[in-house]
Design a protein around this motif. Structure first.
Motif, PDB file in Angstrom:
ATOM      1  N   LYS A  82       0.830  -1.209   0.000  1.00  0.00           N
ATOM      2  CA  LYS A  82       0.000   0.000   0.000  1.00  0.00           C
ATOM      3  C   LYS A  82       0.864   1.259   0.000  1.00  0.00           C
ATOM      4  O   LYS A  82       0.402   2.330  -0.419  1.00  0.00           O
ATOM      5  CB  LYS A  82      -0.923  -0.005   1.216  1.00  0.00           C
ATOM      6  N   GLU A  83       2.099   1.147   0.489  1.00  0.00           N
ATOM      7  CA  GLU A  83       2.992   2.300   0.530  1.00  0.00           C
ATOM      8  C   GLU A  83       3.502   2.689  -0.852  1.00  0.00           C
ATOM      9  O   GLU A  83       4.114   3.742  -1.014  1.00  0.00           O
ATOM     10  CB  GLU A  83       4.185   2.007   1.451  1.00  0.00           C
ATOM     11  N   LEU A  84       3.246   1.854  -1.840  1.00  0.00           N
ATOM     12  CA  LEU A  84       3.739   2.140  -3.186  1.00  0.00           C
ATOM     13  C   LEU A  84       3.131   3.418  -3.749  1.00  0.00           C
ATOM     14  O   LEU A  84       3.753   4.113  -4.553  1.00  0.00           O
ATOM     15  CB  LEU A  84       3.437   0.955  -4.115  1.00  0.00           C
ATOM     16  N   ASP A  85       1.908   3.751  -3.326  1.00  0.00           N
ATOM     17  CA  ASP A  85       1.240   4.953  -3.844  1.00  0.00           C
ATOM     18  C   ASP A  85       1.946   6.233  -3.420  1.00  0.00           C
ATOM     19  O   ASP A  85       1.687   7.306  -3.994  1.00  0.00           O
ATOM     20  CB  ASP A  85      -0.211   4.991  -3.352  1.00  0.00           C
ATOM     21  N   LEU A  86       2.845   6.161  -2.434  1.00  0.00           N
ATOM     22  CA  LEU A  86       3.497   7.355  -1.908  1.00  0.00           C
ATOM     23  C   LEU A  86       4.925   7.538  -2.407  1.00  0.00           C
ATOM     24  O   LEU A  86       5.586   8.488  -2.012  1.00  0.00           O
ATOM     25  CB  LEU A  86       3.487   7.304  -0.370  1.00  0.00           C
ATOM     26  N   VAL A  87       5.385   6.621  -3.243  1.00  0.00           N
ATOM     27  CA  VAL A  87       6.764   6.757  -3.732  1.00  0.00           C
ATOM     28  C   VAL A  87       6.823   7.814  -4.831  1.00  0.00           C
ATOM     29  O   VAL A  87       5.810   8.215  -5.399  1.00  0.00           O
ATOM     30  CB  VAL A  87       7.305   5.412  -4.265  1.00  0.00           C
ATOM     31  N   GLY A  88       8.040   8.280  -5.134  1.00  0.00           N
ATOM     32  CA  GLY A  88       8.228   9.332  -6.121  1.00  0.00           C
ATOM     33  C   GLY A  88       7.848   8.912  -7.530  1.00  0.00           C
ATOM     34  O   GLY A  88       7.827   7.721  -7.867  1.00  0.00           O
ATOM     35  N   HIS A  89       7.567   9.942  -8.362  1.00  0.00           N
ATOM     36  CA  HIS A  89       7.140   9.685  -9.740  1.00  0.00           C
ATOM     37  C   HIS A  89       8.221   8.954 -10.536  1.00  0.00           C
ATOM     38  O   HIS A  89       7.922   8.036 -11.306  1.00  0.00           O
ATOM     39  CB  HIS A  89       6.792  11.012 -10.425  1.00  0.00           C
ATOM     40  N   HIS A  90       9.481   9.346 -10.344  1.00  0.00           N
ATOM     41  CA  HIS A  90      10.556   8.708 -11.107  1.00  0.00           C
ATOM     42  C   HIS A  90      10.695   7.230 -10.734  1.00  0.00           C
ATOM     43  O   HIS A  90      11.068   6.404 -11.573  1.00  0.00           O
ATOM     44  CB  HIS A  90      11.884   9.439 -10.864  1.00  0.00           C
ATOM     45  N   VAL A  91      10.380   6.890  -9.463  1.00  0.00           N
ATOM     46  CA  VAL A  91      10.438   5.491  -9.042  1.00  0.00           C
ATOM     47  C   VAL A  91       9.320   4.702  -9.721  1.00  0.00           C
ATOM     48  O   VAL A  91       9.538   3.591 -10.224  1.00  0.00           O
ATOM     49  CB  VAL A  91      10.326   5.379  -7.505  1.00  0.00           C
ATOM     50  N   ARG A  92       8.110   5.278  -9.743  1.00  0.00           N
ATOM     51  CA  ARG A  92       6.989   4.589 -10.398  1.00  0.00           C
ATOM     52  C   ARG A  92       7.248   4.394 -11.886  1.00  0.00           C
ATOM     53  O   ARG A  92       6.933   3.348 -12.464  1.00  0.00           O
ATOM     54  CB  ARG A  92       5.692   5.388 -10.197  1.00  0.00           C
ATOM     55  N   THR A  93       7.845   5.407 -12.498  1.00  0.00           N
ATOM     56  CA  THR A  93       8.144   5.308 -13.936  1.00  0.00           C
ATOM     57  C   THR A  93       9.120   4.170 -14.206  1.00  0.00           C
ATOM     58  O   THR A  93       8.943   3.384 -15.157  1.00  0.00           O
ATOM     59  CB  THR A  93       8.742   6.629 -14.447  1.00  0.00           C
ATOM     60  N   ARG A  94      10.135   4.081 -13.371  1.00  0.00           N
ATOM     61  CA  ARG A  94      11.124   3.012 -13.545  1.00  0.00           C
ATOM     62  C   ARG A  94      10.495   1.643 -13.283  1.00  0.00           C
ATOM     63  O   ARG A  94      10.791   0.675 -13.997  1.00  0.00           O
ATOM     64  CB  ARG A  94      12.302   3.255 -12.590  1.00  0.00           C
ATOM     65  N   LEU A  95       9.605   1.535 -12.298  1.00  0.00           N
ATOM     66  CA  LEU A  95       8.926   0.270 -12.012  1.00  0.00           C
ATOM     67  C   LEU A  95       8.019  -0.134 -13.175  1.00  0.00           C
ATOM     68  O   LEU A  95       7.931  -1.323 -13.512  1.00  0.00           O
ATOM     69  CB  LEU A  95       8.106   0.390 -10.723  1.00  0.00           C
ATOM     70  N   ASP A  96       7.355   0.853 -13.786  1.00  0.00           N
ATOM     71  CA  ASP A  96       6.522   0.559 -14.969  1.00  0.00           C
ATOM     72  C   ASP A  96       7.376  -0.028 -16.085  1.00  0.00           C
ATOM     73  O   ASP A  96       6.991  -1.002 -16.745  1.00  0.00           O
ATOM     74  CB  ASP A  96       5.840   1.839 -15.466  1.00  0.00           C
ATOM     75  N   GLU A  97       8.548   0.557 -16.275  1.00  0.00           N
ATOM     76  CA  GLU A  97       9.458   0.073 -17.318  1.00  0.00           C
ATOM     77  C   GLU A  97       9.914  -1.351 -17.024  1.00  0.00           C
ATOM     78  O   GLU A  97       9.974  -2.202 -17.931  1.00  0.00           O
ATOM     79  CB  GLU A  97      10.656   1.011 -17.418  1.00  0.00           C
ATOM     80  N   LEU A  98      10.231  -1.636 -15.759  1.00  0.00           N
ATOM     81  CA  LEU A  98      10.667  -2.983 -15.380  1.00  0.00           C
ATOM     82  C   LEU A  98       9.564  -4.006 -15.629  1.00  0.00           C
ATOM     83  O   LEU A  98       9.828  -5.116 -16.094  1.00  0.00           O
ATOM     84  CB  LEU A  98      11.069  -3.011 -13.905  1.00  0.00           C
ATOM     85  N   LYS A  99       8.331  -3.622 -15.333  1.00  0.00           N
ATOM     86  CA  LYS A  99       7.235  -4.577 -15.536  1.00  0.00           C
ATOM     87  C   LYS A  99       7.028  -4.853 -17.019  1.00  0.00           C
ATOM     88  O   LYS A  99       6.821  -6.010 -17.420  1.00  0.00           O
ATOM     89  CB  LYS A  99       5.940  -4.050 -14.926  1.00  0.00           C
ATOM     90  N   ARG A 100       7.068  -3.821 -17.840  1.00  0.00           N
ATOM     91  CA  ARG A 100       6.911  -4.045 -19.281  1.00  0.00           C
ATOM     92  C   ARG A 100       8.012  -4.948 -19.818  1.00  0.00           C
ATOM     93  O   ARG A 100       7.767  -5.811 -20.673  1.00  0.00           O
ATOM     94  CB  ARG A 100       6.899  -2.699 -20.021  1.00  0.00           C
ATOM     95  N   GLN A 101       9.228  -4.765 -19.322  1.00  0.00           N
ATOM     96  CA  GLN A 101      10.333  -5.638 -19.737  1.00  0.00           C
ATOM     97  C   GLN A 101      10.091  -7.075 -19.295  1.00  0.00           C
ATOM     98  O   GLN A 101      10.366  -8.019 -20.050  1.00  0.00           O
ATOM     99  CB  GLN A 101      11.649  -5.125 -19.142  1.00  0.00           C
ATOM    100  N   GLU A 102       9.562  -7.257 -18.086  1.00  0.00           N
ATOM    101  CA  GLU A 102       9.291  -8.603 -17.587  1.00  0.00           C
ATOM    102  C   GLU A 102       8.178  -9.268 -18.383  1.00  0.00           C
ATOM    103  O   GLU A 102       8.263 -10.452 -18.727  1.00  0.00           O
ATOM    104  CB  GLU A 102       8.926  -8.545 -16.094  1.00  0.00           C
ATOM    105  N   VAL A 103       7.127  -8.517 -18.706  1.00  0.00           N
ATOM    106  CA  VAL A 103       6.036  -9.064 -19.517  1.00  0.00           C
ATOM    107  C   VAL A 103       6.561  -9.481 -20.883  1.00  0.00           C
ATOM    108  O   VAL A 103       6.219 -10.551 -21.407  1.00  0.00           O
ATOM    109  CB  VAL A 103       4.893  -8.039 -19.659  1.00  0.00           C
ATOM    110  N   SER A 104       7.413  -8.645 -21.472  1.00  0.00           N
ATOM    111  CA  SER A 104       8.004  -8.981 -22.769  1.00  0.00           C
ATOM    112  C   SER A 104       8.846 -10.254 -22.673  1.00  0.00           C
ATOM    113  O   SER A 104       8.795 -11.119 -23.554  1.00  0.00           O
ATOM    114  CB  SER A 104       8.868  -7.808 -23.259  1.00  0.00           C
TER     115      SER A 104
END
Length: 451
Positions: A82-104
């Motif tokens: 639940k604490e993920l909603d409070l992390v910085g924007h740059h962290v969320r952006t990097r996590l989004d990128e990691l997930k897309r790479q993992e899905v690929s």
């Protein structure tokens, strides 16, 4: 004491992601510089994804602070997600990128698996197939959300709690395969050679059994031996609290599974030596795993896969610490039964036949490709010869002044260009509108008219 690594609890739950080598020098107790911890593969197929997510989250001060104050249950049950909603924007952006790479990456794994089984994947539904991977949310393939973090932690915890059991099963199959190969080898020998070889193998087995007594892992005798031989300290001055701090190599206040396993090296060296033919290093690692499980069972009271100082000191007060049962090494406990070996051999035979059929099929395809290659090569040479002959024929005709010939030898004529007449040459009378010379231009005059 160094600050506790943010993801120590997560990674300790996950079968001790970090491994710390033992390097003791009893004469040098100076403060050591912090050494980067050496990463050890967890064995999970999503190990890299897990590590990269952890590294990114560690860069966020808020999340790092929350995790430092969290307990094991908060991490294991996914409440921290639940604490993920409070992390910085740059962290969320990097996590989004990691997930897309993992899905690929997972899509590529699925495609490779389908290709290897000759499954038609033209109508492949990636969303449905991705559901078999539990460490991420397959319904959202573009962004990393709180649910992804929760799934990643809970799945890694569950998978690695079963990791030891899977290692035991792998070892059992390894031992059965080794016995199967031994029996097959002996079958291929004549009686005299077989008896000689069986005698040699038995001698090696007996030689392996002739080793010093192995102390029960976690007992006072075993720890004192480490205190004396590894730490270089007086065994009469053995102190459990000091021992704990010496072997808490990353100084985080707990002994993880790798730090515990490092304590068993001296005991294992009594039984196994890589230079000896009779000693199997795979068996040594299985023995190390059994020792660690034994200590965790007796010492890890809250079953968080970590040994705190309090738990360690309490274990030294138990009767088993001073008077343990004699440790039974692997050779005293067979890894499999004869019935399990027979079932394994049937399975092995079925797989060998399947591989043989696939090999035959591949050989047939290879032979067919060779035949097609030969036919194409013959056709290519035929075309080359035809072109060469045609070129030579044209050159010969040009030399002889003959008109060019077609591909089948027929003559080819070019229409002649119309001739341009000289301006001074008069065109025929018909073309100039004049009457021909042999006809009078006018009817003759004064001719009699007949009535």
């Amino acid at each position: 004491m160094n600050p506790t690594p943010v993801w120590l609890l997560v990674l300790s739950i996950c079968a001790g992601v970090w491994s710390v080598p033992i390097d003791r020098n009893g004469d040098n107790q100076e403060t050591k510089e912090e050494v980067p911890e050496e990463n050890v593969d967890t064995g999970l197929y999503y190990d890299r994804y897990l590590r990269e997510v952890i590294e990114v989250l560690e860069t966020d001060p808020h999340f790092r602070e929350k995790l430092q104050t969290a307990n094991t249950e908060d991490i294991k049950n996914g409440r921290l997600s639940k604490e993920l909603d409070l992390v910085g924007h740059h962290v969320r952006t990097r996590l989004d990128e990691l997930k897309r790479q993992e899905v690929s990456r997972l899509r590529m794994l699925l495609k490779a698996k389908l290709d290897s089984t000759n499954t038609q994947s033209l109508q492949m539904d990636h969303s449905s197939l991705l559901k078999q991977f539990e460490h991420l949310d397959p319904h959202n393939q573009n962004t990393f959300e709180a649910k992804d973090l929760e799934l990643l932690i809970t799945t890694a915890t569950k998978d690695l709690e079963n990791y030891d059991a899977e290692r035991h099963e792998e070892f059992k199959r390894y031992e059965m395969l080794k016995e199967h190969e031994r029996r097959e080898y002996l079958k291929g020998l004549d009686q005299e050679k077989r008896e000689k070889e069986e005698k040699r193998m038995q001698e090696l087995k007996e030689k392996h059994h002739q080793h010093p007594k192995v102390n029960a892992p976690g007992s006072v005798a075993q720890l004192r031996e480490v205190w004396e031989e590894t730490d270089g300290l007086d065994p009469k001055e053995f102190n459990p609290k000091t021992f704990f701090k010496l072997h808490d190599t990353n100084e985080d206040g707990v002994l993880d599974e790798q730090e515990l396993e490092a304590l068993f090296t001296k005991e294992l060296e009594k039984v196994y030596d890589a230079k000896n033919e009779e000693d199997d290093m795979t068996e040594m690692e299985e023995e190390r795993l059994r020792m660690r499980e034994h200590v965790m069972k007796n010492v890890d009271a809250n079953q968080d896969r970590l040994v705190s100082l309090e738990e360690f000191l309490k274990s030294t007060e138990k009767k088993e610490f001073s008077n343990p049962r004699e440790w039974e090494t692997l050779e005293t406990k067979p890894a499999y039964t004869e019935e399990e070996l027979q079932l394994f051999e049937v399975e092995l035979k079925d797989k060998e036949e399947e591989l043989k059929r696939k090999a035959e099929n591949l050989q047939q395809q290879q032979d067919l490709l060779k035949e097609r290659g030969k036919a194409l090569e013959a056709q290519r040479r035929e075309y080359q010869q035809a072109v060469l002959e045609m070129s030579q024929r044209k050159e010969q005709q040009a030399a002889d002044g003959q008109p060019p010939a077609g591909p089948n030898g027929e003559l080819q004529f070019q229409p002649e260009a119309p001739k341009v007449e000289d301006k001074d040459v008069k065109a025929p009378a018909e073309l100039q509108g004049e009457a021909p010379n042999h006809l009078p231009a006018e009817p003759p005059q004064n001719l009699p008219i007949h009535t």
